[in-house]
Design a protein around this motif. Structure first.
Motif, short mmCIF file in Angstrom:
data_model
loop_
_atom_site.label_atom_id
_atom_site.label_comp_id
_atom_site.label_asym_id
_atom_site.label_seq_id
_atom_site.Cartn_x
_atom_site.Cartn_y
_atom_site.Cartn_z
N THR A 187 0.01 -1.22 -0.31
CA THR A 187 0.05 -0.33 -0.26
C THR A 187 0.91 1.30 0.49
O THR A 187 0.09 2.10 -0.61
CB THR A 187 -0.82 -0.14 0.92
N GLN A 212 -6.95 0.49 -0.05
CA GLN A 212 -7.73 -1.25 0.44
C GLN A 212 -8.58 -1.25 1.05
O GLN A 212 -9.55 -2.06 0.92
CB GLN A 212 -6.57 -1.64 1.09
N ASP A 240 -5.48 -1.78 -5.30
CA ASP A 240 -5.16 -2.64 -3.68
C ASP A 240 -6.73 -3.31 -3.12
O ASP A 240 -7.26 -2.84 -3.31
CB ASP A 240 -5.35 -1.19 -2.59
N GLU A 241 -6.05 -4.64 -2.94
CA GLU A 241 -6.80 -6.27 -2.12
C GLU A 241 -7.78 -5.98 -2.76
O GLU A 241 -9.13 -5.02 -1.72
CB GLU A 241 -6.52 -5.73 -0.99
#
Ligand SMILES: Nc1ncnc2c1ncn2[C@@H]1O[C@H](COP(=O)(O)OP(=O)(O)O)[C@@H](O)[C@H]1O
Ligand SMILES: [Mg+2]
Lengths: 277, 390
Positions: free
Chosen positions: A76, A119, A203-204
């Motif tokens: 991140t 995220q 992100d994720e």
């Protein structure tokens, strides 16, 4: 740009034989020119803790890359550096081979064409699904333009298209606050699409999704990757395998292993720090 | 053409209704005061005209605070400063209209300057003998202060409590400055003993009627302005900045400018409210800069419902009516009542009167739609979203 770089590097060049240094630099520079994202020797510390440690990472134009690695590996933080949220202590960060990203802030970097999904899914909860997309839609970011903006047929069509892509057409008028976790992830991907960036940092994206949704997301990202450069951070190895792209494994702020999913996942170092646990 | 579109977009039935009510009051109250004989049962006494004229100015002031607090999430605890500055600009015009009719009879210098043995008019009093100039300054001075303050505060990303504190410090500093005699604004006593506005006596019934109507018209324009702004893409951007400021940066917006525009626009609105207030109450003094005044504006807005358009108006009128009533027999309890009211609203009615009413209304509509669906009739999955903030 060329001249500037030469002046900066003169102390180095003076130590080594002139011609050799130049050619090496030229090689490096031509390598950089072919990338859409170029990070070299990047480090950043938080209160003495090195979150990113001499990281080098290259993303080719039009490439999709998956990034894996244990929690706290700096995945991140790497996105924070690229998007201007965090300034690196040292190292080079270039966009499109020529733009030095360390000299720009978040809005400037976003309008250059770097989009990001966080995220923790972050959408505008006070707005409807449609308004979230409308705000993200590419176009002028000035205040006056926003005041006098009129929605036209083209935008209408674009929003309808994105709603269809992210399967939220039926929730168009629903408040974003009432979406499920997975739907928020999709809405945020939709906002990324609406921005029409050159690079997408994701992100994720499948955290909190069902298996079916995860598969669907992999399909969507592969689709997007056909005409965008994409970086996807994800822990779900099945999903990463589904993407079918080159994988980079980060560990303690630098690259531990890089290559095909099979090579990386059988790399003993990766097994030890990440997969084995 | 574009502006026309913008205004039409801001119109929904609630806004049209409130505009109609505001304008009807703006015409009816002064008309019932002027046209009916004092003995008539429908006659509105003059003190009521003055009192309600004041409430209309407060309503505009609360609406302007709502633009920054309700829409963009900036809790300004110094908003009264902009109101006071607008009031002072108007007061300076009214002072210069007195001319040689002051106690000391100086043709140019206001009484307090003669009293201080000043020989000539300070440079910043120039131009205020003209109405158009004063009217311009009513907007420019608060707007400029808001611009400079906001430029530094928002660009250095001061937010939340810290921002609230420095806005409070700003109005406090201004209060101390205006208390000083050598600032040239009448010190402690402020500006008062006004005679004429635009050549008409400020005491005359007709002038009071006109000022009352002007206040109602200004409030109506304020409502139109805020609702048009709220319905535009900028309006959506304000809400986005309020709810997730950092996120807006990553899609390319600059939240500092979103805030700056709202802050300056709100300061101009507050300045206009102050300018209409001063000729109706007949005085402006440094007390208007008191931090407590700014906090009162926040309470009005919270009581009515921030983030709505009608809420702050209703809040300002209700709380001030309560204040007028209470201070009639127990003035020492007012501050306790105000504090208690704020705590009660924060705990039990966080969305304020109007915000809660809107929720109730939406809930009823959803229930009705749900019943219809049960009966197998067609009903939208989610009810049509309320337009703008209403
Ligand atoms: N702004 C910050 N301040 C302090 N520490 C941070 C900050 N951002 C990240 N870190 C630390 O840097 C490390 C890397 O974090 P992160 O990049 O979020 O890891 P990952 O995304 O790979 O799980 C973590 O130890 C985290 O606590
Ligand atoms: Mg992470």
């Amino acid at each position: 740009m060329n001249d500037m770089a030469m002046i900066e590097e003169r102390p180095l060049a003076a130590k080594a034989p002139q011609h050799a240094a130049l050619t090496e630099r030229e090689v490096q520079e031509s390598r950089r020119k072919e990338t859409i994202l170029y990070l070299d020797g990047v480090s950043v510390s938080f209160d003495g803790f090195r979150a990113i440690n001499n990281l080098s990472f290259l993303l080719g134009k039009g490439e999709m890359r998956a990034i894996i690695g244990p929690n706290g590996a700096g995945k991140t933080t790497m996105m924070d550096i690229v998007t201007g949220k965090t300034r690196p202590d040292e190292g080079e960060v270039f966009f499109n081979g020529t733009v030095d990203l360390t000299k720009h802030d978040e809005p400037a970097i976003a309008t250059m064409g770097i989009g990001r999904k966080f995220q923790k899914p972050t959408v505008f909860e006070g707005h409807t699904v449609e308004d979230n997309l409308a705000l993200a839609l590419a176009g002028s970011r000035s205040i006056l333009a926003a005041i006098f903006h009129r929605r036209d047929a083209e935008e209408e069509a674009r929003i309808a298209e994105i709603l269809d892509t992210i399967r939220l057409t039926h929730l168009r008028d629903a408040s974003a606050a009432n979406l499920s976790h997975g739907q928020k992830q999709w809405l945020e991907i939709g906002m990324l699409l609406a921005q029409d960036p050159k690079v997408l940092l994701v992100d994720e994206p499948v955290a909190g999704m069902t298996d079916a949704e995860t598969e669907e997301t992999a399909r969507l990202l592969r689709d997007i990757a056909r005409d965008h450069s994409v970086v996807v951070v994800e822990h779900d190895m099945g999903f990463v395998r589904d993407l079918g792209v080159k994988v980079t494994c980060l560990h303690e702020g630098s690259v531990l292993s890089e290559g095909s999913i099979d090579n990386v996942s059988s790399d003993p170092k990766v097994v030890e720090v990440y997969l084995g646990r | 053409m574009i502006v026309g579109h913008l205004l039409r977009r801001g119109l929904n039935r609630w806004i049209v209704l409130s505009l109609a009510v505001i304008l009807a009051i703006g015409i009816a109250v002064p008309a019932l005061n002027l046209l009916l004989p004092v003995t008539h049962p429908l006659h509105v006494p003059t003190y009521i005209v003055a009192l309600f004229g004041k409430y209309l100015c407060y309503a505009l002031l609360a609406l302007s605070l709502d633009l920054v607090w309700g829409y963009v999430g900036i809790l300004s605890l110094g908003h009264g400063a902009f109101f006071a500055l607008g009031g002072y600009a108007m007061g300076m015009y009214l002072m210069r209209q007195i001319g040689p009719r002051g106690v000391y009879g100086d043709p140019v210098l206001p009484d307090f300057m003669v009293f201080l043995n000043w020989q000539e008019l300070p440079w910043f009093w120039y131009g205020f003998d003209r109405f158009w100039f004063a009217a311009l300054m009513v907007m420019v001075v608060p707007g400029l202060l808001a611009f400079i303050f906001g430029w530094f505060a928002f660009r250095s990303r001061v937010t939340g409590v810290y921002l609230s504190i420095i806005t409070q410090a700003m109005t406090y500093a201004l209060m101390l400055a205006f208390f000083r005699n050598n600032m040239g604004f009448g010190g402690n006593n402020g500006l008062t003993d006004f005679k004429d506005i635009l050549g008409y006596s400020v005491q005359a019934g007709e002038t009071r009627a006109a000022l009352f109507f002007a206040s109602a018209a200004a409030l109506a324009l304020g409502v139109l302005f805020v609702s048009a702004l709220g319905a535009s893409r900028y309006g959506k951007l304000m809400i986005a900045v309020r709810d997730a400021e950092a996120r807006t940066r990553f899609i390319g917006y600059r939240p500092e400018y979103v805030k700056l525009f709202a802050f300056v626009a709100a300061a101009v609105m507050a300045g206009i409210a102050g300018a209409l207030y001063v000729p109706q109450v007949g005085i402006i003094n440094p007390g208007e800069f008191a931090p407590a005044n700014s906090i009162e504006i926040v309470v009005w807005t919270a009581v009515g419902g921030r983030g709505t358009i009608i809420g702050p108006i209703i809040g300002a009128i209700l709380v001030n009516a309560g204040k007028s009533w209470l201070t009639g027999f127990a003035p020492e309890f007012w501050l306790f009542a105000l504090g208690g009211l704020f705590v009660a609203v924060t705990l039990f009615l966080p969305k304020g009167i109007v915000g809660t009413a809107i929720d109730g209304w939406d809930g009823l509509r959803r229930m009705r739609d749900g019943k219809r669906r049960e009966r197998g009739e067609d009903a939208p999955l989610t009810g049509p979203q309320p337009e703008a903030a209403e």
